[in-house]
Write a protein that holds these residues in place. Structure first.
Motif, PDB file in Angstrom:
ATOM      1  N   VAL A 196      60.012 -85.636  39.267  1.00 51.31           N
ATOM      2  CA  VAL A 196      59.010 -86.949  39.609  1.00 51.31           C
ATOM      3  C   VAL A 196      58.172 -86.360  40.278  1.00 51.31           C
ATOM      4  O   VAL A 196      56.975 -86.600  39.836  1.00 51.31           O
ATOM      5  N   LEU A 197      58.497 -85.553  41.185  1.00 52.20           N
ATOM      6  CA  LEU A 197      57.152 -84.926  42.319  1.00 52.20           C
ATOM      7  C   LEU A 197      56.349 -84.486  41.448  1.00 52.20           C
ATOM      8  O   LEU A 197      55.051 -83.885  42.632  1.00 52.20           O
ATOM      9  N   GLN A 198      56.376 -83.531  40.769  1.00 54.11           N
ATOM     10  CA  GLN A 198      55.719 -82.861  40.541  1.00 54.11           C
ATOM     11  C   GLN A 198      54.699 -83.041  39.429  1.00 54.11           C
ATOM     12  O   GLN A 198      53.673 -82.436  39.307  1.00 54.11           O
ATOM     13  N   ALA A 248      64.650 -85.979  51.271  1.00 50.94           N
ATOM     14  CA  ALA A 248      63.008 -86.958  50.729  1.00 50.94           C
ATOM     15  C   ALA A 248      61.720 -86.199  51.051  1.00 50.94           C
ATOM     16  O   ALA A 248      60.722 -85.701  50.521  1.00 50.94           O
ATOM     17  N   LEU A 249      62.211 -86.092  52.354  1.00 55.90           N
ATOM     18  CA  LEU A 249      60.553 -85.593  52.680  1.00 55.90           C
ATOM     19  C   LEU A 249      60.170 -83.940  53.105  1.00 55.90           C
ATOM     20  O   LEU A 249      59.227 -83.778  53.242  1.00 55.90           O
ATOM     21  N   SER A 250      61.262 -83.400  53.228  1.00 52.95           N
ATOM     22  CA  SER A 250      61.915 -82.000  52.859  1.00 52.95           C
ATOM     23  C   SER A 250      60.718 -81.798  51.112  1.00 52.95           C
ATOM     24  O   SER A 250      60.378 -80.429  51.862  1.00 52.95           O
ATOM     25  N   LEU A 251      61.534 -82.541  50.467  1.00 55.90           N
ATOM     26  CA  LEU A 251      61.095 -81.764  49.292  1.00 55.90           C
ATOM     27  C   LEU A 251      60.240 -82.547  49.391  1.00 55.90           C
ATOM     28  O   LEU A 251      58.984 -81.821  48.041  1.00 55.90           O
ATOM     29  N   TRP A 252      59.134 -83.647  48.986  1.00 55.64           N
ATOM     30  CA  TRP A 252      57.707 -83.592  49.548  1.00 55.64           C
ATOM     31  C   TRP A 252      57.048 -82.472  49.780  1.00 55.64           C
ATOM     32  O   TRP A 252      55.810 -82.674  49.223  1.00 55.64           O
ATOM     33  N   GLN A 253      56.781 -82.779  50.956  1.00 58.12           N
ATOM     34  CA  GLN A 253      56.743 -81.383  51.880  1.00 58.12           C
ATOM     35  C   GLN A 253      56.504 -80.196  50.721  1.00 58.12           C
ATOM     36  O   GLN A 253      55.055 -79.471  51.059  1.00 58.12           O
ATOM     37  N   ALA A 254      57.723 -79.248  50.502  1.00 54.06           N
ATOM     38  CA  ALA A 254      57.428 -78.074  49.476  1.00 54.06           C
ATOM     39  C   ALA A 254      56.708 -78.719  48.067  1.00 54.06           C
ATOM     40  O   ALA A 254      55.896 -78.047  47.761  1.00 54.06           O
ATOM     41  N   VAL A 255      56.711 -79.742  47.611  1.00 53.59           N
ATOM     42  CA  VAL A 255      56.016 -80.167  46.549  1.00 53.59           C
ATOM     43  C   VAL A 255      54.453 -80.491  46.852  1.00 53.59           C
ATOM     44  O   VAL A 255      53.242 -80.132  45.471  1.00 53.59           O
TER      45      VAL A 255
END
Length: 260
Positions: A196-198, A248-255
């Motif tokens: 989804v973040l992509q 969730a915050l880690s995934l958002w920062q990574a993408v």
């Protein structure tokens, strides 16, 4: 070589200025860290970057520092920001959420009340102190906005236009609690968060993490029917609230954030 301590101050910062800091800062620098005249500290205020300061005078209830030079400029503009919306849980776990959200770069931290929120009284002063200390330790040049607790519908209305609401849906199915299927069933399943973040790169975002027991079917239906809302899954395991926030915050920062 010892690390030069960092302190947040609310004063304007400019070269050659002398700041008189109060009793708390004086106690920390002179008694805890045992710094005397000539000792150094780094100061930031969220507006004027970070400055190297030298101690000019030490008193029992104040300490004077001379701003020698700017060590880092305040970023201007920058990429998309992320706001954390979370339902308060137990005291220690909520404190951890505020601390880790600050460390992971949340620009704003909003406690929200949902139908199943068990902890409805929060100490805003405590949250802000935790966020301040986390910002000092993690080299942030700003502090996150820590808002008063508010009802979830009101918080959603306050989000900026076009903000993507990333809704961590632990059930993952439109049927919600009525579904007996494992991990939300086959229909209406929330998309894996990484996928989804992509499609959300470049957009300001808000991440919503629910309370113990999750969202009610009524809340879930309202969220899924809201514009600019993206249900996401953090996997087949039901995570504790504080774990979900970090994941969730880690995934958002990574993408989408500043880890790339």
């Amino acid at each position: 070589m010892p690390t030069i301590p960092r302190l947040y101050v609310d004063n304007p910062l400019s070269e050659g200025a002398v700041l008189a800091l109060g009793e708390e800062a004086a106690n920390y620098l002179s008694r805890v860290l045992r710094l005397g005249i000539g000792g150094e500290a780094r100061l930031f205020n969220g507006r004027d970057g970070e400055w190297l300061a030298r101690i000019e005078a030490v008193g029992s209830r104040r300490i004077d520092l001379l701003l020698a030079q700017q060590t880092r400029a305040q970023p201007q503009g920058g990429g998309p920001g992320v706001t954390l919306l979370f339902a308060p849980v137990k005291k220690d776990e909520t404190d951890l959420i505020v601390e880790k959200a600050t460390e992971l770069g949340a620009g704003a931290i909003w406690p929200v009340l949902t139908e199943r929120t068990q902890t409805r009284t929060v100490r805003l002063d405590r949250f802000r102190k935790i966020a301040l200390e986390a910002a000092e330790q993690t080299e942030r040049l700003d502090l996150p906005e820590v808002a008063e607790v508010q009802a979830l519908p009101r918080a959603l209305e306050a989000l900026g236009p076009g903000t993507a609401l990333i809704y961590c849906d632990e059930a993952g199915d439109e049927a919600g609690d009525k579904s007996g299927a494992a991990w939300g069933g086959a229909s209406g399943r929330a998309g894996p968060m990484l996928e989804v973040l992509q499609g959300l790169k470049g957009r300001d975002a808000a991440i919503l993490v629910g309370p113990e027991g999750g969202f009610t079917p009524f809340e879930r239906a309202g969220l899924r029917g809201r514009k600019d809302t993206f249900p996401v899954s953090l996997g087949p395991r039901i995570l504790r609230a504080e774990t979900a926030v970090v994941a969730a915050l880690s995934l958002w920062q990574a993408v989408c954030g500043d880890w790339g």
